[in-house]
Design a protein around this motif. Structure first.
Motif, mmCIF file in Angstrom:
data_model
loop_
_atom_site.group_PDB
_atom_site.id
_atom_site.type_symbol
_atom_site.label_atom_id
_atom_site.label_comp_id
_atom_site.label_asym_id
_atom_site.label_seq_id
_atom_site.Cartn_x
_atom_site.Cartn_y
_atom_site.Cartn_z
ATOM 1 N N VAL A 7 0.865 -1.181 0.000
ATOM 2 C CA VAL A 7 0.000 0.000 0.000
ATOM 3 C C VAL A 7 0.902 1.232 0.000
ATOM 4 O O VAL A 7 1.771 1.368 0.866
ATOM 5 N N TRP A 8 0.701 2.081 -0.981
ATOM 6 C CA TRP A 8 1.550 3.278 -1.093
ATOM 7 C C TRP A 8 0.683 4.524 -1.006
ATOM 8 O O TRP A 8 -0.236 4.714 -1.790
ATOM 9 N N GLN A 9 1.016 5.364 -0.030
ATOM 10 C CA GLN A 9 0.290 6.628 0.143
ATOM 11 C C GLN A 9 1.186 7.767 -0.353
ATOM 12 O O GLN A 9 2.101 8.209 0.349
ATOM 13 N N LYS A 53 2.382 10.864 1.616
ATOM 14 C CA LYS A 53 3.283 10.710 2.768
ATOM 15 C C LYS A 53 4.736 10.515 2.354
ATOM 16 O O LYS A 53 5.640 10.582 3.176
ATOM 17 N N CYS A 54 4.960 10.229 1.100
ATOM 18 C CA CYS A 54 6.302 9.881 0.633
ATOM 19 C C CYS A 54 7.214 11.095 0.687
ATOM 20 O O CYS A 54 6.877 12.168 0.191
ATOM 21 N N ILE A 55 8.383 10.913 1.316
ATOM 22 C CA ILE A 55 9.354 12.008 1.390
ATOM 23 C C ILE A 55 10.518 11.788 0.410
ATOM 24 O O ILE A 55 11.539 12.443 0.487
ATOM 25 N N HIS A 56 10.363 10.823 -0.472
ATOM 26 C CA HIS A 56 11.333 10.576 -1.550
ATOM 27 C C HIS A 56 12.751 10.338 -1.031
ATOM 28 O O HIS A 56 13.725 10.822 -1.599
ATOM 29 N N SER A 57 12.825 9.611 0.058
ATOM 30 C CA SER A 57 14.137 9.256 0.591
ATOM 31 C C SER A 57 14.831 8.226 -0.286
ATOM 32 O O SER A 57 16.027 8.040 -0.202
ATOM 33 N N ALA A 58 14.045 7.511 -1.077
ATOM 34 C CA ALA A 58 14.537 6.457 -1.972
ATOM 35 C C ALA A 58 15.087 5.235 -1.233
ATOM 36 O O ALA A 58 15.766 4.417 -1.832
ATOM 37 N N ASN A 59 14.796 5.110 0.040
ATOM 38 C CA ASN A 59 15.191 3.888 0.749
ATOM 39 C C ASN A 59 14.649 2.647 0.052
ATOM 40 O O ASN A 59 15.348 1.651 -0.079
ATOM 41 N N CYS A 60 13.394 2.715 -0.365
ATOM 42 C CA CYS A 60 12.779 1.548 -1.003
ATOM 43 C C CYS A 60 13.513 1.194 -2.291
ATOM 44 O O CYS A 60 13.763 0.025 -2.578
ATOM 45 N N VAL A 61 13.874 2.206 -3.049
ATOM 46 C CA VAL A 61 14.553 1.985 -4.331
ATOM 47 C C VAL A 61 15.926 1.357 -4.098
ATOM 48 O O VAL A 61 16.332 0.435 -4.807
ATOM 49 N N PRO A 74 3.242 1.218 -13.805
ATOM 50 C CA PRO A 74 3.273 1.625 -12.401
ATOM 51 C C PRO A 74 4.678 1.482 -11.828
ATOM 52 O O PRO A 74 5.442 0.635 -12.298
ATOM 53 N N TRP A 75 4.998 2.249 -10.827
ATOM 54 C CA TRP A 75 6.381 2.278 -10.354
ATOM 55 C C TRP A 75 6.711 1.130 -9.416
ATOM 56 O O TRP A 75 7.866 0.874 -9.149
ATOM 57 N N ILE A 76 5.691 0.430 -8.924
ATOM 58 C CA ILE A 76 5.930 -0.713 -8.040
ATOM 59 C C ILE A 76 5.610 -2.008 -8.787
ATOM 60 O O ILE A 76 4.509 -2.189 -9.296
ATOM 61 N N LYS A 82 11.507 -0.520 6.140
ATOM 62 C CA LYS A 82 12.566 0.494 6.175
ATOM 63 C C LYS A 82 12.112 1.842 5.622
ATOM 64 O O LYS A 82 12.905 2.773 5.552
ATOM 65 N N CYS A 83 10.882 1.948 5.229
ATOM 66 C CA CYS A 83 10.382 3.230 4.714
ATOM 67 C C CYS A 83 10.247 4.210 5.878
ATOM 68 O O CYS A 83 9.526 3.940 6.832
ATOM 69 N N PRO A 84 10.958 5.338 5.834
ATOM 70 C CA PRO A 84 10.998 6.227 6.993
ATOM 71 C C PRO A 84 9.734 7.053 7.206
ATOM 72 O O PRO A 84 9.509 7.573 8.290
ATOM 73 N N SER A 85 8.910 7.191 6.193
ATOM 74 C CA SER A 85 7.785 8.133 6.280
ATOM 75 C C SER A 85 6.449 7.470 6.586
ATOM 76 O O SER A 85 5.475 8.152 6.877
ATOM 77 N N GLY A 86 6.396 6.159 6.467
ATOM 78 C CA GLY A 86 5.104 5.479 6.600
ATOM 79 C C GLY A 86 4.294 5.504 5.319
ATOM 80 O O GLY A 86 3.131 5.107 5.295
ATOM 81 N N ALA A 87 4.893 5.964 4.225
ATOM 82 C CA ALA A 87 4.174 5.981 2.947
ATOM 83 C C ALA A 87 3.918 4.568 2.429
ATOM 84 O O ALA A 87 2.916 4.316 1.764
ATOM 85 N N LEU A 88 4.837 3.661 2.756
ATOM 86 C CA LEU A 88 4.672 2.266 2.336
ATOM 87 C C LEU A 88 4.214 1.429 3.517
ATOM 88 O O LEU A 88 4.848 1.441 4.577
ATOM 89 N N THR A 89 3.127 0.733 3.334
ATOM 90 C CA THR A 89 2.688 -0.266 4.310
ATOM 91 C C THR A 89 2.276 -1.500 3.518
ATOM 92 O O THR A 89 2.307 -1.497 2.288
HETATM 93 S S1 SF4 Z 1 11.161 4.567 1.216
HETATM 94 FE FE1 SF4 Z 1 9.134 5.439 1.602
HETATM 95 S S2 SF4 Z 1 9.464 7.633 1.736
HETATM 96 FE FE2 SF4 Z 1 11.246 6.750 0.742
HETATM 97 S S3 SF4 Z 1 10.834 6.915 -1.474
HETATM 98 FE FE3 SF4 Z 1 10.172 4.892 -0.773
HETATM 99 S S4 SF4 Z 1 8.011 5.196 -0.317
HETATM 100 FE FE4 SF4 Z 1 8.898 7.219 -0.381
#
Ligand code: SF4
Length: 76
Positions: A16-18, A21-29, A42-44, A60-67
């Protein structure tokens, strides 16, 4: 603007991606580039790695955008 929530599933787990809330830290990437591909639509790509690896990345998503939720838990 309405908050945007998108869901992507591999059949076992649903990501689930909100967007708001995403702060574009790119941890997920960085953690899972096979699944999280910001240049694609789609990007996922939920099918691109194992369920365990997807969950580990989401944690590891710091913002809670990914659940996520496991698909077999939602109906119970
Ligand atoms: S790790 Fe979370 S906050 Fe960072 S880019 Fe991915 S979805 Fe956005």
């Amino acid at each position: 603007m309405e908050p945007t929530t998108k869901e992507y599933t591999n059949g076992e787990v649903t990501i689930v991606w909100q967007a708001h809330k995403c702060i574009h830290s790119a941890n997920c990437v960085k953690n899972n580039p096979a699944v999280f591909q910001p240049k694609e639509k789609p990007w996922i790509k939920a099918d691109a790695s194992s369920t365990e690896k997807i969950i580990e990345t989401i944690n590891k998503c710091p913002s809670g955008a990914l659940t996520y939720y496991r698909n077999d838990e939602k109906s119970s």
